[in-house]
Scaffold this active site. Structure first.
Site, PDB file in Angstrom:
ATOM      1  N   ASP A  44       1.033  -1.381  -0.058  1.00  0.00           N
ATOM      2  CA  ASP A  44       0.223   0.046   0.122  1.00  0.00           C
ATOM      3  C   ASP A  44       1.078   1.255  -0.069  1.00  0.00           C
ATOM      4  OD1 ASP A  44      -3.180   0.503   0.667  1.00  0.00           O
ATOM      5  OD2 ASP A  44      -2.035   2.161   1.246  1.00  0.00           O
ATOM      6  N   ASN A  99     -12.922  -3.245   2.127  1.00  0.00           N
ATOM      7  CA  ASN A  99     -13.989  -2.420   2.365  1.00  0.00           C
ATOM      8  C   ASN A  99     -15.095  -2.324   1.203  1.00  0.00           C
ATOM      9  OD1 ASN A  99     -12.900  -1.025   4.698  1.00  0.00           O
ATOM     10  ND2 ASN A  99     -11.224  -0.009   3.290  1.00  0.00           N
ATOM     11  N   VAL A 108     -10.711   2.819  -3.694  1.00  0.00           N
ATOM     12  CA  VAL A 108     -10.159   2.492  -4.903  1.00  0.00           C
ATOM     13  C   VAL A 108     -11.581   1.414  -5.335  1.00  0.00           C
ATOM     14  CG1 VAL A 108      -8.731   1.216  -6.404  1.00  0.00           C
ATOM     15  CG2 VAL A 108      -8.007   3.028  -4.755  1.00  0.00           C
ATOM     16  N   HIS A 112     -10.344  -5.409  -3.395  1.00  0.00           N
ATOM     17  CA  HIS A 112      -8.959  -5.509  -2.742  1.00  0.00           C
ATOM     18  C   HIS A 112      -9.228  -5.909  -1.406  1.00  0.00           C
ATOM     19  CE1 HIS A 112      -9.570  -1.342  -2.492  1.00  0.00           C
ATOM     20  NE2 HIS A 112      -8.999  -1.450  -1.305  1.00  0.00           N
ATOM     21  N   HIS A 114      -6.933  -5.699   2.254  1.00  0.00           N
ATOM     22  CA  HIS A 114      -5.866  -5.189   2.699  1.00  0.00           C
ATOM     23  C   HIS A 114      -5.251  -6.449   3.698  1.00  0.00           C
ATOM     24  CE1 HIS A 114      -6.838  -0.616   2.147  1.00  0.00           C
ATOM     25  NE2 HIS A 114      -7.786  -1.284   1.958  1.00  0.00           N
TER      26      HIS A 114
HETATM   27  P1  AMP Z   1      -9.813   1.398  -0.028  1.00  0.00           P
HETATM   28  O1  AMP Z   1      -9.921   2.368   0.934  1.00  0.00           O
HETATM   29  O2  AMP Z   1     -10.201   0.006   0.752  1.00  0.00           O
HETATM   30  O3  AMP Z   1     -10.568   1.332  -1.120  1.00  0.00           O
HETATM   31  O4  AMP Z   1      -8.165   1.186  -0.107  1.00  0.00           O
HETATM   32  C1  AMP Z   1      -7.453   1.698  -1.069  1.00  0.00           C
HETATM   33  C2  AMP Z   1      -5.909   1.561  -0.657  1.00  0.00           C
HETATM   34  O5  AMP Z   1      -5.149   1.712  -2.074  1.00  0.00           O
HETATM   35  C3  AMP Z   1      -5.559   2.897   0.308  1.00  0.00           C
HETATM   36  O6  AMP Z   1      -4.963   2.096   1.615  1.00  0.00           O
HETATM   37  C4  AMP Z   1      -4.529   3.434  -0.592  1.00  0.00           C
HETATM   38  O7  AMP Z   1      -3.486   3.890   0.139  1.00  0.00           O
HETATM   39  C5  AMP Z   1      -3.923   2.527  -1.668  1.00  0.00           C
HETATM   40  N1  AMP Z   1      -3.609   3.177  -2.894  1.00  0.00           N
HETATM   41  C6  AMP Z   1      -4.102   3.968  -3.699  1.00  0.00           C
HETATM   42  N2  AMP Z   1      -3.251   4.164  -4.900  1.00  0.00           N
HETATM   43  C7  AMP Z   1      -2.145   3.239  -4.488  1.00  0.00           C
HETATM   44  C8  AMP Z   1      -1.051   3.039  -5.513  1.00  0.00           C
HETATM   45  N3  AMP Z   1      -1.027   3.609  -6.616  1.00  0.00           N
HETATM   46  N4  AMP Z   1      -0.325   2.124  -5.175  1.00  0.00           N
HETATM   47  C9  AMP Z   1      -0.491   1.588  -3.771  1.00  0.00           C
HETATM   48  N5  AMP Z   1      -1.522   1.742  -3.069  1.00  0.00           N
HETATM   49  C10 AMP Z   1      -2.608   2.530  -3.532  1.00  0.00           C
END
Ligand code: AMP
Ligand code: ZN
Length: 126
Positions: A44, A99, A108, A112, A114
């Site tokens: 992340d 989430n 995003v 996915h 975490h």
């Molecule tokens: P969520 O809030 O569950 O949608 O998690 C999305 C996660 O993606 C967040 O923890 C961000 O820090 C991570 N994220 C967003 N863009 C990138 C990226 N380019 N590379 C790695 N992690 C990312």
């Protein structure tokens, strides 16, 4: 474009406006901690624990409300312990969080999980 062909992208349902589809396609040269036929894992960008790795299916679905194929869910979850071992938290323990929707903090909209490990988990959140 790097990584995979447009044909392969189409087959994977890749979305042009999806950052994780682009990462999966290799557009940003992101280092994968783990990858197989179905998923990729990468660290992340804003880690919330010493180990914070995302496990992401190659196939684009937004979240569980998109009703992903149960096989895909199995493929994601099968990868989790492998990634935990690679990151060295399989014995110390790790947490998985996923989430669904903006109201739950999803930012995003490509499914996915975490994987969080290291440090302490005493502060709450299940
Ligand atoms: P969520 O809030 O569950 O949608 O998690 C999305 C996660 O993606 C967040 O923890 C961000 O820090 C991570 N994220 C967003 N863009 C990138 C990226 N380019 N590379 C790695 N992690 C990312
Ligand atoms: Zn996507």
């Amino acid at each position: 474009m790097t990584g995979i062909t447009q044909d392969a992208r189409t087959e994977l349902n890749a979305q042009d406006d999806c950052i994780f589809c682009k990462i999966i396609a290799g557009d940003f040269g992101t280092e994968f901690v783990y990858e197989d036929e179905y998923v990729v894992a990468f660290d992340d960008l804003h880690p919330q624990k010493p180990v914070h790795t995302l496990i992401v299916p190659r196939y684009h679905v937004e979240n569980l409300e998109d009703h992903p194929d149960p096989q895909l869910l199995g493929q994601i979850f099968s990868a989790i312990p492998k990634v935990a071992a690679i990151k060295g938290v399989n014995e110390s323990g790790y947490r998985v969080i996923q989430n669904n929707g903006a109201g739950a903090g999803q930012t995003v909209f490509h499914l996915h999980v975490h994987l969080l490990g290291g440090g302490s988990f005493t502060e709450g959140m299940v």
